[in-house]
Write an enzyme that holds these catalytic residues in place. Structure first.
Site, PDB file in Angstrom:
ATOM      1  N   TYR A 254      -0.850  -5.730   9.062  1.00  0.00           N
ATOM      2  CA  TYR A 254      -0.321  -4.471   8.613  1.00  0.00           C
ATOM      3  C   TYR A 254      -0.965  -3.327   9.452  1.00  0.00           C
ATOM      4  O   TYR A 254      -2.108  -3.057   9.282  1.00  0.00           O
ATOM      5  CB  TYR A 254      -0.450  -4.357   7.006  1.00  0.00           C
ATOM      6  CG  TYR A 254       0.277  -3.018   6.785  1.00  0.00           C
ATOM      7  CD1 TYR A 254       1.425  -2.166   7.388  1.00  0.00           C
ATOM      8  CD2 TYR A 254       0.162  -2.307   5.336  1.00  0.00           C
ATOM      9  CE1 TYR A 254       1.972  -1.036   7.083  1.00  0.00           C
ATOM     10  CE2 TYR A 254       0.604  -1.184   4.844  1.00  0.00           C
ATOM     11  CZ  TYR A 254       1.515  -0.519   5.773  1.00  0.00           C
ATOM     12  OH  TYR A 254       2.139   0.635   5.439  1.00  0.00           O
TER      13      TYR A 254
ATOM     14  N   TYR B  85     -10.286   4.181   7.119  1.00  0.00           N
ATOM     15  CA  TYR B  85     -11.370   5.043   7.013  1.00  0.00           C
ATOM     16  C   TYR B  85     -12.632   4.770   7.727  1.00  0.00           C
ATOM     17  O   TYR B  85     -13.410   5.659   8.579  1.00  0.00           O
ATOM     18  CB  TYR B  85     -11.747   5.140   5.558  1.00  0.00           C
ATOM     19  CG  TYR B  85     -12.675   6.531   5.101  1.00  0.00           C
ATOM     20  CD1 TYR B  85     -12.131   7.775   5.276  1.00  0.00           C
ATOM     21  CD2 TYR B  85     -14.143   6.183   5.259  1.00  0.00           C
ATOM     22  CE1 TYR B  85     -13.056   8.872   5.039  1.00  0.00           C
ATOM     23  CE2 TYR B  85     -14.801   7.503   4.928  1.00  0.00           C
ATOM     24  CZ  TYR B  85     -14.379   8.707   4.896  1.00  0.00           C
ATOM     25  OH  TYR B  85     -15.088   9.668   4.847  1.00  0.00           O
TER      26      TYR B  85
ATOM     27  N   THR C 261       0.741  -1.323  -0.124  1.00  0.00           N
ATOM     28  CA  THR C 261      -0.033  -0.264  -0.102  1.00  0.00           C
ATOM     29  C   THR C 261       0.707   1.464  -0.102  1.00  0.00           C
ATOM     30  O   THR C 261       0.383   2.199  -0.054  1.00  0.00           O
ATOM     31  CB  THR C 261      -0.971   0.027   1.075  1.00  0.00           C
ATOM     32  OG1 THR C 261      -0.223  -0.182   2.492  1.00  0.00           O
ATOM     33  CG2 THR C 261      -1.998  -1.257   1.165  1.00  0.00           C
TER      34      THR C 261
ATOM     35  N   LYS D 180       3.586  -6.392  10.259  1.00  0.00           N
ATOM     36  CA  LYS D 180       4.243  -5.354   9.853  1.00  0.00           C
ATOM     37  C   LYS D 180       3.862  -4.237  10.573  1.00  0.00           C
ATOM     38  O   LYS D 180       2.879  -3.651  10.410  1.00  0.00           O
ATOM     39  CB  LYS D 180       3.758  -4.948   8.241  1.00  0.00           C
ATOM     40  CG  LYS D 180       4.711  -3.647   7.678  1.00  0.00           C
ATOM     41  CD  LYS D 180       4.374  -3.328   6.244  1.00  0.00           C
ATOM     42  CE  LYS D 180       5.308  -2.077   6.018  1.00  0.00           C
ATOM     43  NZ  LYS D 180       4.643  -1.590   4.576  1.00  0.00           N
TER      44      LYS D 180
ATOM     45  N   ILE E  41       9.802  -4.532   6.126  1.00  0.00           N
ATOM     46  CA  ILE E  41       9.418  -4.316   4.775  1.00  0.00           C
ATOM     47  C   ILE E  41       9.391  -2.810   4.695  1.00  0.00           C
ATOM     48  O   ILE E  41       8.784  -1.951   5.069  1.00  0.00           O
ATOM     49  CB  ILE E  41       7.697  -4.677   4.788  1.00  0.00           C
ATOM     50  CG1 ILE E  41       7.638  -5.982   5.086  1.00  0.00           C
ATOM     51  CG2 ILE E  41       7.048  -4.161   3.394  1.00  0.00           C
ATOM     52  CD1 ILE E  41       6.112  -6.597   5.013  1.00  0.00           C
TER      53      ILE E  41
ATOM     54  N   ARG F 243      -2.138   6.149   8.351  1.00  0.00           N
ATOM     55  CA  ARG F 243      -2.701   6.093   7.287  1.00  0.00           C
ATOM     56  C   ARG F 243      -4.306   5.465   7.646  1.00  0.00           C
ATOM     57  O   ARG F 243      -5.179   5.812   6.721  1.00  0.00           O
ATOM     58  CB  ARG F 243      -1.905   5.153   6.385  1.00  0.00           C
ATOM     59  CG  ARG F 243      -0.769   5.881   5.751  1.00  0.00           C
ATOM     60  CD  ARG F 243       0.030   5.105   4.768  1.00  0.00           C
ATOM     61  NE  ARG F 243       1.131   5.782   4.184  1.00  0.00           N
ATOM     62  CZ  ARG F 243       1.392   6.342   2.948  1.00  0.00           C
ATOM     63  NH1 ARG F 243       0.296   6.253   2.274  1.00  0.00           N
ATOM     64  NH2 ARG F 243       2.414   6.862   2.810  1.00  0.00           N
TER      65      ARG F 243
END
Length: 302
Positions: free
Chosen positions: A145, A120, A57, A173, A215, A150
């Site tokens: 993740y 979101y 992403t 991650k 990562i 974000r």
């Protein structure tokens, strides 16, 4: 990284049946350039990358159609041909869509799927347990993740510990930027739970707390240096790791002076590996940022 025109969405059948890990996808005149993807896979394997994350992403996966997404995963899996693990990006804030992406990654032959916390719509901790439990049932190893800046939601170590009890939830991650999380997650998830940093600048400290890799975004441009730094931390040679970090730190900063995918693509374009083109709404870097990246690459000996 990736790029551009959106064809109709469909889900084609696959074309073919940790330490440091890298992600990428190039584009040319709005279309994904699969020849460049293949070349990048070969380059990263030759440079010592220990795994690849197609459609991660930080790249342009949010701008891809489902058809493009699936084809990139298939291309990377086929090109790697089992030489290194492939962790397919498969996250969405739609649970049903996430399950479809994980199922496709499994069919394509990926070794694991990277599933982001739903962004979101801001689910509760219970909602995240339901979301990841549904993806886990696909039978492919899942790496959580967790990236609160974000996604605007943060999976707690306690929730992660509950999910770690499921057989196919194998790691995280962690892009929280909080290295203390590693110790808390070791307690809640167990010492065998795979913890990978999602932040290049703090990856050394992350491993010192019990992490086992990264990562990385910078690793798209400097795979050998990032791999060598990771290997040094994993054998406890933090003095050597810091020498690599001193070379890489300006590049960590420069790549993120503007959105990371654009910075990494520009660095690859300087090396002649990938066009710098990005898909809207991202834009080409400013001249100032380009110069920052060029100077950082020179500092790193690239």
């Amino acid at each position: 990284f990736l790029m551009i025109r959106r064809p109709p969405r469909s889900t084609p059948k696959p074309s073919s049946a940790a330490s440091d890990v890298y992600k990428r996808q190039p584009m040319k005149r709005g279309e994904i350039d699969f020849n460049v993807i293949q070349d990048l896979v070969e380059w990263h394997i030759s440079q010592g990358s220990n795994g690849l994350v197609p459609v991660g992403t930080t790249g342009e996966s949010p701008t891809l159609s489902h058809d493009e997404h699936n084809k990139v995963v298939e291309c990377v899996v086929k090109t790697a041909a089992g030489r290194i693990p492939i962790i397919a990006g498969a996250g969405s804030n739609n649970t049903a869509e996430t399950v479809q992406l994980v199922e496709h990654a499994k069919l394509a032959g990926a070794d694991a799927a990277l599933v982001v916390t739903p962004y979101y719509n801001k689910p509760t901790q219970h909602g995240m347990i339901q979301h990841f439990s549904a993806a886990e049932k696909c039978g492919l190893p899942i790496i959580i993740y967790n990236i609160p800046p974000r996604s605007v939601v943060d999976m707690t170590p306690e929730t992660m510990g509950d999910l770690a009890k499921l057989p196919n939830i194998i790691g995280v991650k962690d892009a929280t930027g909080d290295v203390a999380r590693v110790s808390l997650q070791r307690i809640s998830c167990g010492t065998d739970f795979i913890q990978l940093s999602g932040e290049d600048a703090s990856a050394i400290g992350f491993n010192a707390q019990g992490g086992v890799g990264c990562i990385t975004v910078t690793g798209n441009v400097a795979p050998r240096l990032c791999s060598q730094m990771q290997k040094a931390t994993l054998v406890g040679d933090f003095k050597k790791a810091l020498e690599y970090q001193d070379l890489l730190m300006p590049l960590h900063d420069a790549i993120f002076a503007e959105p990371g995918v654009a910075g990494a693509k520009y660095g690859l374009s300087v090396l002649g590996k990938c066009p710098q083109e990005v898909r809207s709404p991202l834009t080409e870097l400013t001249s100032k940022t380009k110069k920052l990246i060029e100077n950082a690459m020179k500092h790193a000996g690239l």
